[in-house]
Design a protein around this motif. Structure first.
Motif, PDB file in Angstrom:
ATOM      1  N   LEU A  11      -5.372 -10.266  -0.617  1.00 19.64           N
ATOM      2  CA  LEU A  11      -4.023  -9.724  -0.850  1.00 19.64           C
ATOM      3  C   LEU A  11      -3.003 -10.397   0.078  1.00 19.64           C
ATOM      4  O   LEU A  11      -2.967 -11.609   0.153  1.00 19.64           O
ATOM      5  N   CYS A  54      -7.014  -3.841 -10.446  1.00 21.11           N
ATOM      6  CA  CYS A  54      -6.799  -5.254 -10.772  1.00 21.11           C
ATOM      7  C   CYS A  54      -7.795  -6.106  -9.984  1.00 21.11           C
ATOM      8  O   CYS A  54      -8.352  -5.655  -8.973  1.00 21.11           O
ATOM      9  N   PRO A  56      -7.397  -8.641  -7.827  1.00 17.80           N
ATOM     10  CA  PRO A  56      -7.156  -8.841  -6.388  1.00 17.80           C
ATOM     11  C   PRO A  56      -7.529  -7.625  -5.533  1.00 17.80           C
ATOM     12  O   PRO A  56      -8.000  -7.786  -4.401  1.00 17.80           O
ATOM     13  N   VAL A  57      -7.361  -6.420  -6.059  1.00 15.90           N
ATOM     14  CA  VAL A  57      -7.762  -5.229  -5.293  1.00 15.90           C
ATOM     15  C   VAL A  57      -9.288  -5.159  -5.209  1.00 15.90           C
ATOM     16  O   VAL A  57      -9.852  -4.845  -4.158  1.00 15.90           O
ATOM     17  N   CYS A  90       4.147  -3.445  -5.493  1.00 16.86           N
ATOM     18  CA  CYS A  90       3.510  -2.643  -6.538  1.00 16.86           C
ATOM     19  C   CYS A  90       2.764  -1.469  -5.896  1.00 16.86           C
ATOM     20  O   CYS A  90       2.383  -1.515  -4.722  1.00 16.86           O
ATOM     21  N   LYS A  92      -0.123  -0.361  -5.882  1.00 12.30           N
ATOM     22  CA  LYS A  92      -1.458  -0.557  -5.292  1.00 12.30           C
ATOM     23  C   LYS A  92      -1.368  -0.780  -3.787  1.00 12.30           C
ATOM     24  O   LYS A  92      -2.240  -0.363  -3.035  1.00 12.30           O
ATOM     25  N   PHE A  93      -0.308  -1.471  -3.351  1.00  8.01           N
ATOM     26  CA  PHE A  93      -0.153  -1.734  -1.916  1.00  8.01           C
ATOM     27  C   PHE A  93       0.198  -0.460  -1.156  1.00  8.01           C
ATOM     28  O   PHE A  93      -0.172  -0.296  -0.001  1.00  8.01           O
ATOM     29  N   HIS A 195       1.118 -14.642  -7.716  1.00  9.06           N
ATOM     30  CA  HIS A 195       1.006 -14.014  -6.397  1.00  9.06           C
ATOM     31  C   HIS A 195       0.208 -14.928  -5.473  1.00  9.06           C
ATOM     32  O   HIS A 195      -0.742 -15.581  -5.912  1.00  9.06           O
ATOM     33  N   TYR A 197      -2.111 -14.399  -3.453  1.00  5.75           N
ATOM     34  CA  TYR A 197      -3.557 -14.185  -3.440  1.00  5.75           C
ATOM     35  C   TYR A 197      -4.234 -14.720  -4.695  1.00  5.75           C
ATOM     36  O   TYR A 197      -5.429 -14.986  -4.678  1.00  5.75           O
ATOM     37  N   ALA A 270      -3.333 -12.008 -12.890  1.00  5.88           N
ATOM     38  CA  ALA A 270      -4.655 -11.383 -12.746  1.00  5.88           C
ATOM     39  C   ALA A 270      -4.865 -10.333 -13.825  1.00  5.88           C
ATOM     40  O   ALA A 270      -3.944  -9.582 -14.165  1.00  5.88           O
ATOM     41  N   CYS A 273      -3.432  -6.370 -13.965  1.00  3.25           N
ATOM     42  CA  CYS A 273      -2.186  -6.223 -13.187  1.00  3.25           C
ATOM     43  C   CYS A 273      -1.046  -5.798 -14.105  1.00  3.25           C
ATOM     44  O   CYS A 273      -0.624  -6.569 -14.978  1.00  3.25           O
ATOM     45  N   GLY A 274      -0.536  -4.597 -13.902  1.00  2.00           N
ATOM     46  CA  GLY A 274       0.575  -4.096 -14.713  1.00  2.00           C
ATOM     47  C   GLY A 274       1.836  -4.927 -14.527  1.00  2.00           C
ATOM     48  O   GLY A 274       2.395  -5.448 -15.513  1.00  2.00           O
ATOM     49  N   PRO A 275       2.313  -5.112 -13.278  1.00  5.88           N
ATOM     50  CA  PRO A 275       3.531  -5.905 -13.081  1.00  5.88           C
ATOM     51  C   PRO A 275       3.422  -7.317 -13.677  1.00  5.88           C
ATOM     52  O   PRO A 275       4.335  -7.798 -14.336  1.00  5.88           O
TER      53      PRO A 275
HETATM   54  S1  SF4 Z   1       0.895  -6.805  -8.193  1.00  6.94           S
HETATM   55 FE1  SF4 Z   1      -0.755  -6.763  -9.710  1.00  6.94          FE
HETATM   56  S2  SF4 Z   1      -2.354  -8.060  -8.867  1.00  6.94           S
HETATM   57 FE2  SF4 Z   1      -1.008  -7.463  -7.181  1.00  6.94          FE
HETATM   58  S3  SF4 Z   1      -1.917  -5.618  -6.328  1.00  6.94           S
HETATM   59 FE3  SF4 Z   1      -0.376  -4.974  -7.822  1.00  6.94          FE
HETATM   60  S4  SF4 Z   1      -1.537  -4.667  -9.718  1.00  6.94           S
HETATM   61 FE4  SF4 Z   1      -2.817  -5.904  -8.340  1.00  6.94          FE
END
Ligand code: SF4
Length: 326
Positions: A11, A54, A56-57, A90, A92-93, A195, A197, A270, A273-275
């Protein structure tokens, strides 16, 4: 003996590692980095996260598990809310430490520093750094010095990126290695969107950077563009994008399209990944509508096969060369 802090090489490691390392080192801690992503890390991550996460997570989880095996005292899993004024990352972070705690058992305690610059670098940021610094020392001046060291390291790193180095090269340079910007071969300039990552994790993206260079391409990433170029690109859209890195991809993609500074663009997103699914669609639509700069869109997941990527990349580079000739 120094406290060992495990930092997952995943990440936003590719964006902020110099700052994190400088901060912890100045506080007297030893930073232990997980290795480069490999099959075991991906497999461990995939089998210990929810299916909906996703890629990357999932990879991040694999790195956390690797650090657990290394016997570190803490694992650094920041809660990154925002890295600039008035924009967010996003979701997830925002929930990453909670997600890790809820899914993985018997892991070392987490250092869940909250990084929130939505309202700028204000007193709240200082307070949070102080809270984390107190894990190591009661000496306020030492914590302040650690904060300053982090700011200097980060600004040096970002300067290297702007000078044309890729994150991997800039990270090596900051560690003292002699790294120079690769010469522009004057042939094909390839814009690379995605991204950090996804672009910089060689295992996950099947070493796309080396493949593009082997096919005779010189890479241009968003990090290498001027801030004003990205601003220009992002402002071409009627609504401002509120995700920092999504906006950067959108702005860089549009700038590359309008400026004619690249021969082709590759966008890497990825799976899950929604975004990215939104950003990719917006970039693809604009490139298709204008039909001036070829775009290759690659979506990666844990099952992506290398042969397929090579075939598509080879065909894309051939198309660009053919376009140059006619
Ligand atoms: S932007 Fe996408 S790939 Fe990155 S952490 Fe969020 S959902 Fe996962």
């Amino acid at each position: 003996m120094a406290i060992k802090i495990g930092v997952p090489r995943a990440l936003l490691y590719y964006n902020f590692y110099p700052a994190w390392k400088a901060f912890f080192n100045e506080l007297g801690a030893e930073v232990v980095l997980s290795p480069k992503t490999n099959k075991k890390i991906v497999d461990d991550g995939v089998s210990n996260t929810v299916d909906e996460a996703c890629l990357p997570v999932k990879v991040f989880f694999g790195h956390v598990l690797n650090l657990k095996e290394k016997g570190v005292d803490y694992i650094f899993v920041p809660r990154i809310v925002s890295v600039e004024k008035k924009r967010y990352l996003c979701a997830k972070f925002l929930g990453l430490p909670d997600l890790v705690r809820a899914s993985l058992s018997d892991i070392p305690p987490l250092i869940d520093m909250e990084i929130d610059l939505y309202r700028g670098y204000n007193r709240m940021v200082g307070r949070e750094l102080d809270r984390i610094g107190r894990i190591f020392t009661r000496d306020r001046k030492k914590i302040k010095r650690a904060e300053e060291a982090a700011i200097i390291a980060q600004s040096t790193y970002e300067g290297y990126l702007k000078s044309g180095l890729l994150p991997g090269e800039a990270l090596r340079k900051i560690e003292g290695a002699k790294v120079a910007k690769k010469p522009d071969n004057g042939l094909l300039r390839i814009g690379l969107l995605g991204h950090s990552y996804n672009l910089m994790d060689e295992y996950v993206n099947m070493n796309i950077i080396k493949k593009v260079e082997d096919f005779g391409g010189t890479l241009v990433t968003a990090d290498m563009l001027k801030d004003s170029d990205i601003e220009y690109g992002a402002s071409c859209y009627p609504k401002d994008m509120f995700w920092t890195y999504g906006r950067e991809m959108l702005g860089a993609g549009r700038y590359m399209l309008d400026s004619g500074t690249v021969d082709g663009v590759i966008i890497i997103t990825a799976f899950g990944c929604g975004p990215d699914s939104l950003i990719k669609e917006m970039v693809e639509r604009e490139y298709k509508r204008r039909n001036t700069v070829p775009l290759l869109s690659l979506t990666i997941d844990e099952h992506t096969g290398e042969a397929g990527v090579i075939t598509r990349l080879e065909a894309f580079m051939d198309l660009l060369r053919w376009k140059e000739v006619v």
